[in-house]
Design a protein around this motif. Sequence first.
Motif, PDB file in Angstrom:
ATOM      1  N   SER A   2       0.067  -3.683  -3.571  1.00  0.00           N
ATOM      2  CA  SER A   2      -0.169  -4.978  -3.491  1.00  0.00           C
ATOM      3  C   SER A   2      -1.316  -5.249  -2.323  1.00  0.00           C
ATOM      4  O   SER A   2      -1.469  -4.595  -1.472  1.00  0.00           O
ATOM      5  CB  SER A   2       1.151  -5.640  -3.285  1.00  0.00           C
ATOM      6  OG  SER A   2       1.978  -5.213  -4.026  1.00  0.00           O
ATOM      7  N   LYS A   4      -2.184  -7.036   0.713  1.00  0.00           N
ATOM      8  CA  LYS A   4      -1.633  -7.545   1.832  1.00  0.00           C
ATOM      9  C   LYS A   4      -2.397  -8.728   2.501  1.00  0.00           C
ATOM     10  O   LYS A   4      -3.477  -8.676   2.480  1.00  0.00           O
ATOM     11  CB  LYS A   4      -1.019  -6.666   3.080  1.00  0.00           C
ATOM     12  CG  LYS A   4      -2.447  -5.851   3.531  1.00  0.00           C
ATOM     13  CD  LYS A   4      -1.735  -4.732   4.361  1.00  0.00           C
ATOM     14  CE  LYS A   4      -2.850  -3.854   5.097  1.00  0.00           C
ATOM     15  NZ  LYS A   4      -3.340  -2.975   4.046  1.00  0.00           N
ATOM     16  N   ALA A  35       4.590  -9.541  -3.839  1.00  0.00           N
ATOM     17  CA  ALA A  35       5.591  -8.726  -3.505  1.00  0.00           C
ATOM     18  C   ALA A  35       6.504  -8.128  -4.463  1.00  0.00           C
ATOM     19  O   ALA A  35       6.613  -8.678  -5.621  1.00  0.00           O
ATOM     20  CB  ALA A  35       6.659  -9.502  -2.408  1.00  0.00           C
ATOM     21  N   ARG A  36       6.924  -7.077  -4.341  1.00  0.00           N
ATOM     22  CA  ARG A  36       7.861  -6.211  -5.283  1.00  0.00           C
ATOM     23  C   ARG A  36       9.141  -5.610  -4.784  1.00  0.00           C
ATOM     24  O   ARG A  36       9.294  -5.307  -3.440  1.00  0.00           O
ATOM     25  CB  ARG A  36       7.173  -5.019  -5.842  1.00  0.00           C
ATOM     26  CG  ARG A  36       5.668  -5.435  -6.575  1.00  0.00           C
ATOM     27  CD  ARG A  36       5.127  -4.154  -7.491  1.00  0.00           C
ATOM     28  NE  ARG A  36       5.272  -3.151  -6.711  1.00  0.00           N
ATOM     29  CZ  ARG A  36       3.937  -2.665  -6.019  1.00  0.00           C
ATOM     30  NH1 ARG A  36       3.114  -3.359  -5.809  1.00  0.00           N
ATOM     31  NH2 ARG A  36       4.242  -1.514  -5.284  1.00  0.00           N
ATOM     32  N   GLN A  39       9.569  -3.471  -1.064  1.00  0.00           N
ATOM     33  CA  GLN A  39       8.400  -3.529  -0.210  1.00  0.00           C
ATOM     34  C   GLN A  39       9.038  -4.184   1.049  1.00  0.00           C
ATOM     35  O   GLN A  39      10.395  -4.795   1.134  1.00  0.00           O
ATOM     36  CB  GLN A  39       7.304  -4.226  -0.664  1.00  0.00           C
ATOM     37  CG  GLN A  39       6.716  -3.529  -1.784  1.00  0.00           C
ATOM     38  CD  GLN A  39       5.276  -4.322  -2.103  1.00  0.00           C
ATOM     39  OE1 GLN A  39       5.190  -5.390  -2.466  1.00  0.00           O
ATOM     40  NE2 GLN A  39       4.310  -3.620  -1.924  1.00  0.00           N
ATOM     41  N   SER A  57      12.599  -5.458   5.520  1.00  0.00           N
ATOM     42  CA  SER A  57      12.708  -5.187   4.243  1.00  0.00           C
ATOM     43  C   SER A  57      12.825  -6.482   3.567  1.00  0.00           C
ATOM     44  O   SER A  57      13.524  -7.398   3.996  1.00  0.00           O
ATOM     45  CB  SER A  57      13.780  -4.306   3.727  1.00  0.00           C
ATOM     46  OG  SER A  57      14.906  -4.689   3.958  1.00  0.00           O
ATOM     47  N   GLY A  97       2.011  -8.794   4.978  1.00  0.00           N
ATOM     48  CA  GLY A  97       2.967  -8.314   3.636  1.00  0.00           C
ATOM     49  C   GLY A  97       2.247  -8.669   2.423  1.00  0.00           C
ATOM     50  O   GLY A  97       1.256  -9.483   2.494  1.00  0.00           O
ATOM     51  N   PRO A  98       2.692  -8.163   1.431  1.00  0.00           N
ATOM     52  CA  PRO A  98       3.639  -7.235   1.335  1.00  0.00           C
ATOM     53  C   PRO A  98       3.248  -5.861   1.678  1.00  0.00           C
ATOM     54  O   PRO A  98       2.095  -5.311   1.542  1.00  0.00           O
ATOM     55  CB  PRO A  98       4.383  -7.199  -0.124  1.00  0.00           C
ATOM     56  CG  PRO A  98       3.006  -7.542  -0.902  1.00  0.00           C
ATOM     57  CD  PRO A  98       2.154  -8.489   0.151  1.00  0.00           C
ATOM     58  N   GLY A 100       3.942  -1.376   2.085  1.00  0.00           N
ATOM     59  CA  GLY A 100       4.570  -0.130   1.631  1.00  0.00           C
ATOM     60  C   GLY A 100       4.448  -0.368   0.076  1.00  0.00           C
ATOM     61  O   GLY A 100       4.034  -1.014  -0.661  1.00  0.00           O
ATOM     62  N   ASN A 101       5.061   0.701  -0.459  1.00  0.00           N
ATOM     63  CA  ASN A 101       5.568   0.966  -1.868  1.00  0.00           C
ATOM     64  C   ASN A 101       6.868   0.497  -2.275  1.00  0.00           C
ATOM     65  O   ASN A 101       7.861   0.975  -1.567  1.00  0.00           O
ATOM     66  CB  ASN A 101       5.284   2.389  -2.463  1.00  0.00           C
ATOM     67  CG  ASN A 101       3.566   2.735  -2.201  1.00  0.00           C
ATOM     68  OD1 ASN A 101       2.758   2.124  -2.810  1.00  0.00           O
ATOM     69  ND2 ASN A 101       3.538   4.058  -1.536  1.00  0.00           N
ATOM     70  N   GLY A 102       6.940  -0.043  -3.458  1.00  0.00           N
ATOM     71  CA  GLY A 102       8.416  -0.530  -3.715  1.00  0.00           C
ATOM     72  C   GLY A 102       8.915   0.435  -4.790  1.00  0.00           C
ATOM     73  O   GLY A 102       8.436   1.596  -4.937  1.00  0.00           O
ATOM     74  N   SER A 213      14.502   5.052  -0.343  1.00  0.00           N
ATOM     75  CA  SER A 213      13.652   4.239   0.669  1.00  0.00           C
ATOM     76  C   SER A 213      13.971   4.547   2.071  1.00  0.00           C
ATOM     77  O   SER A 213      15.221   4.464   2.499  1.00  0.00           O
ATOM     78  CB  SER A 213      13.836   2.830   0.319  1.00  0.00           C
ATOM     79  OG  SER A 213      13.057   2.104   1.189  1.00  0.00           O
TER      80      SER A 213
END
Length: 260
Positions: A2, A4, A35-36, A39, A57, A97-98, A100-102, A213
């Motif tokens: 995504s 950010k 966002a997912r 994330q 989170s 954000g978002p 990281g990986n979801g 996670s």
Amino acid sequence: MSKKVKENAPIVSQECIGTDIYSMWLHTENIAREARPGQFVSLYSRSGDKLLPRPISICEIDKEKGRLRLVYRVTGKGTGTEEFSRLHAKVPVETLGPLGNGFPLEEVKGKKVFLMGGGIGIPPMLETAKQLEAEKTIILGYRDELFLKEEFEPYGAVFAATEDGSAGTKGNVMDVIREHALEAEAILACGPAPMLRAVKAYAEEKGILCYISMEERMACGVGACLACVCQSKDVDSHSHVHNKRVCKDGPVFLSTEVEL
């Protein structure tokens, strides 16, 4: 990955939903759009003595209204999370954000799936439960006081475990599986390291696809500082050692990729 965004996101509402547990809705159309489930975002303190952001989170995503829900625990007096808990509606919070990986929902779509959350690892499982198209069994582990449990109930069968036995199964999330003889073809989990270690071992024993996670304490949130590395089986292309950066490469990993 995504895209950010960093922006000042005004608080829509905030309430205390348990002992030291707060639920905050932020208005942030750009971040909500990208966002997912799984994330996180980084919130920046308004105090000059706290330079690093606090990773939290994502609990729920409302793309239509351009909002994110964050459910977090206050970790002590004088902390960034305590500061956030005192803020009220309309106050802007600098948010990145978002990040990281979801969770890879397509990988487990149509399977019988355990969604497992422990402690403050419970909130990110709510949006995951909402978006995952699968037969879901939701297993939530608490120290004692329950929070968010009723909000999961529209999305699957919900089981709870408490360490003190005050609600649900006495013990942990693995005790729930044993007590009710539950079965699944895949697992998505978030929680403290001891829980994830047990979930990983169970998945390997049963030959079940499992994504976890990880709840490492992060600093920069974008993979530059290497403060949140975890041990991996593969050599990281950035640090050239057997590490993965939880904030950048994760926080979601295939369980067989990492050592706990």
